[in-house]
Design a protein around this motif. Structure first.
Motif, short mmCIF file in Angstrom:
data_model
loop_
_atom_site.label_atom_id
_atom_site.label_comp_id
_atom_site.label_asym_id
_atom_site.label_seq_id
_atom_site.Cartn_x
_atom_site.Cartn_y
_atom_site.Cartn_z
N LYS A 144 0.86 -1.08 0.04
CA LYS A 144 0.00 0.04 -0.09
C LYS A 144 0.86 1.24 -0.03
N ALA A 145 2.00 1.23 0.97
CA ALA A 145 2.76 2.49 0.71
C ALA A 145 3.39 2.55 -0.51
N ASP A 146 3.98 1.50 -0.96
CA ASP A 146 4.54 1.49 -2.25
C ASP A 146 3.60 2.28 -3.28
N TYR A 147 2.37 1.61 -3.25
CA TYR A 147 1.17 2.31 -4.29
C TYR A 147 1.23 3.65 -3.88
N ALA A 148 1.18 4.04 -2.67
CA ALA A 148 1.06 5.62 -2.40
C ALA A 148 2.24 6.43 -2.89
N ASN A 154 -0.40 -0.98 -13.15
CA ASN A 154 -0.84 -2.34 -13.05
C ASN A 154 -1.05 -2.45 -11.28
N ILE A 155 -1.75 -1.63 -10.75
CA ILE A 155 -2.42 -1.39 -9.56
C ILE A 155 -3.67 -1.83 -9.47
N PRO A 156 -4.23 -2.90 -8.45
CA PRO A 156 -5.49 -3.30 -8.44
C PRO A 156 -6.21 -1.91 -8.03
N LEU A 157 -7.43 -1.79 -9.04
CA LEU A 157 -7.94 -0.52 -8.84
C LEU A 157 -8.59 -0.19 -7.58
N GLU A 158 -9.43 -1.09 -7.03
CA GLU A 158 -10.09 -0.77 -5.57
C GLU A 158 -9.01 -0.65 -4.38
N LEU A 159 -8.15 -1.30 -4.47
CA LEU A 159 -7.09 -1.25 -3.47
C LEU A 159 -6.40 0.16 -3.34
N LEU A 160 -6.14 0.60 -4.70
CA LEU A 160 -5.31 2.04 -5.12
C LEU A 160 -6.25 3.06 -4.41
N ALA A 161 -7.74 2.77 -4.83
CA ALA A 161 -8.66 3.78 -4.33
C ALA A 161 -8.70 3.92 -2.99
N LYS A 162 -8.44 2.95 -2.28
CA LYS A 162 -8.61 3.06 -0.48
C LYS A 162 -7.20 3.83 -0.02
N VAL A 163 -6.19 3.26 -1.06
CA VAL A 163 -4.89 4.03 -0.75
C VAL A 163 -4.86 5.72 -0.68
N LEU A 164 -5.60 6.10 -2.04
CA LEU A 164 -5.67 7.14 -2.25
C LEU A 164 -6.67 8.06 -1.18
N GLN A 165 -7.83 7.55 -0.78
CA GLN A 165 -8.74 8.07 0.10
C GLN A 165 -8.01 8.17 1.41
N THR A 166 -7.15 7.17 1.80
CA THR A 166 -6.35 7.49 3.23
C THR A 166 -5.43 8.63 2.80
N LEU A 167 -4.97 9.05 1.52
CA LEU A 167 -4.03 9.86 1.60
C LEU A 167 -4.89 11.01 1.66
N ALA A 168 -5.83 11.23 1.06
CA ALA A 168 -6.91 12.35 1.03
C ALA A 168 -7.12 12.71 2.45
N LYS A 169 -7.55 11.55 3.29
CA LYS A 169 -7.95 11.79 4.73
C LYS A 169 -6.96 12.49 5.53
N ALA A 197 8.42 10.72 4.59
CA ALA A 197 7.87 10.00 6.17
C ALA A 197 6.36 10.64 5.97
N GLN A 198 6.25 11.45 5.59
CA GLN A 198 4.51 11.91 5.75
C GLN A 198 3.71 10.94 5.24
N ILE A 199 4.26 10.65 3.73
CA ILE A 199 3.54 9.86 2.82
C ILE A 199 3.43 8.18 3.54
N LEU A 200 4.62 7.62 4.07
CA LEU A 200 4.44 6.30 4.66
C LEU A 200 3.57 6.31 5.83
N GLU A 201 3.70 7.54 6.78
CA GLU A 201 3.14 7.47 7.89
C GLU A 201 1.71 7.57 7.69
N GLY A 202 1.38 8.30 6.48
CA GLY A 202 -0.05 8.54 6.29
C GLY A 202 -0.82 7.12 5.86
N ILE A 203 -0.01 6.15 5.42
CA ILE A 203 -0.56 4.81 5.00
C ILE A 203 -0.19 3.58 6.26
#
Lengths: 157, 157
Positions: free
Chosen positions: A7-11, A42-57, A83-89
């Motif tokens: 997830k952090a990689d994807y972020a 090539n990232i699973p769509l739904e999983l990436l969506a959740k990652v982006l939601q978390t980043l937005a939050k 650090a901010q990105i990784l900690e966010g996820i």
DNA sequence: TTTAGTCCGACCTTATTGATCGGAGATCAT
DNA sequence: ATGATCTCCGATCAATAAGGTCGGACTAAA
């Protein structure tokens, strides 16, 4: 060991992509949606969506709802650290269980544990490392590969 | 995030304890067995036993069989680094999946992945951090830690 | 109002970690 | 030599976290 999650990689990939689109010279200012990133890397769509939601939050990106919606960086690439990105996820950095131990939940080893203090120093050094590196540092000279999306073509002038 | 495993924690505690016994001024040169360490730090006996076995197999400590048996450090405290201990238990350092990717097993994102190179630099910095700190540094005074930010070295590809 | 898109939370499946068990082999005391 | 004790080591089980999926609610543009 010390592996960061997928997830952090994807972020990291997603934020770098958004940064490239937003500040690159191809289609600057364009909003990026989840599907575009998922297909590009090539990232699973739904999983990436959740990652982006978390980043937005966590305030790293801004979401825009509805058609032609998508994501934008919330601030400049120099103001977003790894650090901010990784900690966010993944939550706060903690190389050992007792890193963020609250009062009253001591680990069983704590009584005679002599390694906590030195490990916390190591942890602090790693944090400085990650917090001194920004999104800007991850995008130098990388060419942006444009995609053919009808939506994107409609927006780009 | 970036948490090390309990086994690795136990390994650090155990090695530090062995080092203290072996080079301390109480009963220098004494052999230390698994049970003693497990009771001292409230570590499950069998799990610690396996951790020590692994450390012995990796050449960090020497095992002595039979009654009055136990473990001894294989070399001096200054020649055993934190990196060696952690890698002995958890395997090679790799903050991302593709850190030790062999030929032919590329990850799905690799084709357009732009974050691999900068992440590998971060990883290298962490390794230096862990490899510059020895068991000796965990026994007495404040550990000397030097970090060098990859940003300063020009991480961008 | 329709439609495409994001948002959100619950769910499942798999992998890893933490912990356990039982016997084989080695060493020391007798 | 022989037994008792201790370490060694593989196999196994349980708990937890990670990776990934599904379905529906909400939002904004056309």
């Amino acid at each position: 060991m010390l592996k960061i999650s997928k997830k952090a990689d994807y972020a990291l990939m997603a934020l770098q992509h958004i940064a490239l689109v937003q500040f690159g010279d191809v289609t600057p200012g364009r909003v990026v949606n989840t599907k575009e990133i998922a297909e590009e890397y090539n990232i699973p769509l739904e999983l990436l969506a959740k990652v982006l939601q978390t980043l937005a939050k966590n305030g790293l990106i801004e979401s825009h709802n509805g058609p032609k919606g998508g994501y934008l960086l919330a601030r400049s690439t120099r103001q977003i650290t790894i650090a901010q990105i990784l900690e966010g996820i993944e939550g706060p950095l903690g190389i050992t269980d007792c890193s963020h131990e609250k009062e009253g939940e001591l680990c069983l080893q704590r009584e005679h544990c002599n390694i906590r203090t030195p490990l916390l120093k190591v942890q602090d050094s790693i944090y400085q490392l990650l917090n001194n590196m920004t999104l800007q540092d991850m995008m130098g000279g990388t060419p942006l590969i444009t995609i053919q999306s009808p939506t994107a073509q409609g927006v780009a002038q």
